[in-house]
Design an enzyme around this catalytic site. Structure first.
Site, short mmCIF file in Angstrom:
data_model
loop_
_atom_site.label_atom_id
_atom_site.label_comp_id
_atom_site.label_asym_id
_atom_site.label_seq_id
_atom_site.Cartn_x
_atom_site.Cartn_y
_atom_site.Cartn_z
N HIS A 1 0.90 1.37 -12.94
CA HIS A 1 1.60 0.18 -13.42
C HIS A 1 3.10 0.48 -13.46
O HIS A 1 3.49 1.55 -13.95
CB HIS A 1 1.10 -0.22 -14.81
CG HIS A 1 1.77 -1.45 -15.36
ND1 HIS A 1 1.47 -2.71 -14.92
CD2 HIS A 1 2.75 -1.58 -16.28
CE1 HIS A 1 2.24 -3.59 -15.56
NE2 HIS A 1 3.02 -2.93 -16.39
N MET B 1 -3.97 -6.60 -7.05
CA MET B 1 -3.42 -7.64 -7.92
C MET B 1 -4.46 -8.60 -8.47
O MET B 1 -4.20 -9.75 -8.74
CB MET B 1 -2.34 -8.44 -7.16
CG MET B 1 -1.22 -7.57 -6.62
SD MET B 1 -0.50 -6.46 -7.86
CE MET B 1 0.63 -7.57 -8.64
N GLN C 1 8.99 7.20 -8.05
CA GLN C 1 8.29 8.03 -9.04
C GLN C 1 6.79 7.73 -9.09
O GLN C 1 5.98 8.61 -9.38
CB GLN C 1 8.92 7.83 -10.43
CG GLN C 1 10.36 8.32 -10.52
CD GLN C 1 10.51 9.76 -10.05
OE1 GLN C 1 9.75 10.64 -10.43
NE2 GLN C 1 11.46 9.99 -9.16
N LEU D 1 -9.64 -7.75 -13.31
CA LEU D 1 -11.07 -7.42 -13.20
C LEU D 1 -11.78 -7.76 -14.51
O LEU D 1 -11.22 -7.59 -15.59
CB LEU D 1 -11.22 -5.93 -12.87
CG LEU D 1 -10.61 -5.53 -11.52
CD1 LEU D 1 -10.44 -4.01 -11.43
CD2 LEU D 1 -11.45 -6.06 -10.36
N GLY E 1 0.79 -1.23 0.00
CA GLY E 1 0.00 0.00 0.00
C GLY E 1 0.81 1.27 0.00
O GLY E 1 0.35 2.31 0.46
N SER E 2 2.04 1.23 -0.52
CA SER E 2 2.84 2.46 -0.50
C SER E 2 2.23 3.54 -1.40
O SER E 2 2.29 4.73 -1.09
CB SER E 2 4.28 2.17 -0.92
OG SER E 2 4.37 1.90 -2.29
N GLU F 1 -8.94 -4.32 -21.39
CA GLU F 1 -7.66 -4.99 -21.64
C GLU F 1 -6.69 -4.62 -20.51
O GLU F 1 -6.51 -3.43 -20.21
CB GLU F 1 -7.09 -4.54 -22.99
CG GLU F 1 -5.87 -5.33 -23.42
CD GLU F 1 -5.26 -4.81 -24.72
OE1 GLU F 1 -5.92 -3.99 -25.40
OE2 GLU F 1 -4.10 -5.19 -25.01
C1 GRF Z 1 3.99 -1.20 -7.23
O1 GRF Z 1 5.09 -1.43 -8.07
C2 GRF Z 1 2.78 -0.91 -8.09
O2 GRF Z 1 3.14 -0.27 -9.29
C3 GRF Z 1 2.26 -2.27 -8.38
O3 GRF Z 1 2.37 -2.94 -7.15
C4 GRF Z 1 3.58 -2.49 -6.50
C5 GRF Z 1 3.33 -2.30 -5.03
O4 GRF Z 1 2.51 -1.18 -4.89
N1 GRF Z 1 0.92 -2.23 -8.87
P1 GRF Z 1 2.09 -0.68 -3.40
O5 GRF Z 1 3.38 -0.44 -2.64
O6 GRF Z 1 1.29 -1.81 -2.78
O7 GRF Z 1 1.31 0.57 -3.63
#
Ligand code: GRF
Length: 204
Positions: A102, A83, A166, A86, A11-12, A136
């Protein structure tokens, strides 16, 4: 005028959206062990878990997920490290108001393991993309991108860290533009107040 964020893990990106002061109504995860749930709860943000494993079908899971999302009647759904693929029906429900981040410069490297694949391909540049979610996977209209250099000796981990930094810059920017009504999709391309969002670059 609010955002519901969907997460599956750390969840960063969700944290970056919260730290940007964006109006987050709730954080929903498909996994009860998602670290981001604790981060959101600690900030007083309502959280919910809709475990995909608890449902017999993708459709049943998505019906429960939609119910949880729609309780908040959000202006925007932001996928942030979410992840699950959908279905087109779910995507259509949130057409034009669901974003994803992404970790590649789409259309390069859609799918998983983007950093490993960029290194294997000898890419000199890599990065991240915020895009509208379309049926898609990893192919919807691009809102903004950030590019980072690939450095000699980079591993997937060092490259991922440079990209992630970034991601935390461009996602809040894209979400704010959306909430301010500055994004227009025309012929599959996104304009920000009539112009293409400039590429964000990092020399780090
Ligand atoms: C990140 O690289 C994001 O682009 C991908 O999952 C990774 C972890 O994201 N979708 P987060 O730290 O859980 O927001």
């Amino acid at each position: 005028m609010s955002v519901v964020i969907l997460i599956s893990g750390h969840g960063s990106n969700m944290q970056a959206l919260l730290e940007a002061g964006l109006p987050v109504a709730a954080v929903i995860s498909n996994r009860s062990d998602a670290g981001g749930l604790g981060v959101a709860a600690a900030r007083g943000v309502p959280t919910a878990v809709v475990e995909h494993r608890a449902f017999a079908s993708r459709e049943a899971f998505e019906a429960a997920l939609s119910r949880e999302i729609d309780r908040h009647a959000p202006k925007l759904v932001a996928l942030a490290g979410f992840m699950r693929v959908l279905t087109p029906a779910f995507v259509a429900r949130y057409e034009g108001r669901m974003l994803n981040i992404h970790p590649s410069l789409l259309p390069a490297f859609p799918g998983l393991d983007t950093h490993e694949r960029a290194l294997a391909a000898g890419a000199r540049q890599h990065g991240c993309t915020v895009h509208f979610v379309s049926a898609e996977v990893d192919a919807g209209p691009i809102v903004i991108q950030a590019a980072v250099p690939v450095r000699a000796g980079d591993t997937a981990a060092t490259l991922a860290a440079r990209v992630l930094e970034q991601e935390h810059v461009i996602y809040p920017r894209a979400v704010r533009w959306f909430l301010e009504g500055k994004l227009v999709i025309r012929d599959g391309a996104v304009r920000v107040e009539g112009r293409n969002a400039p590429l964000v670059t990092s020399s780090r």
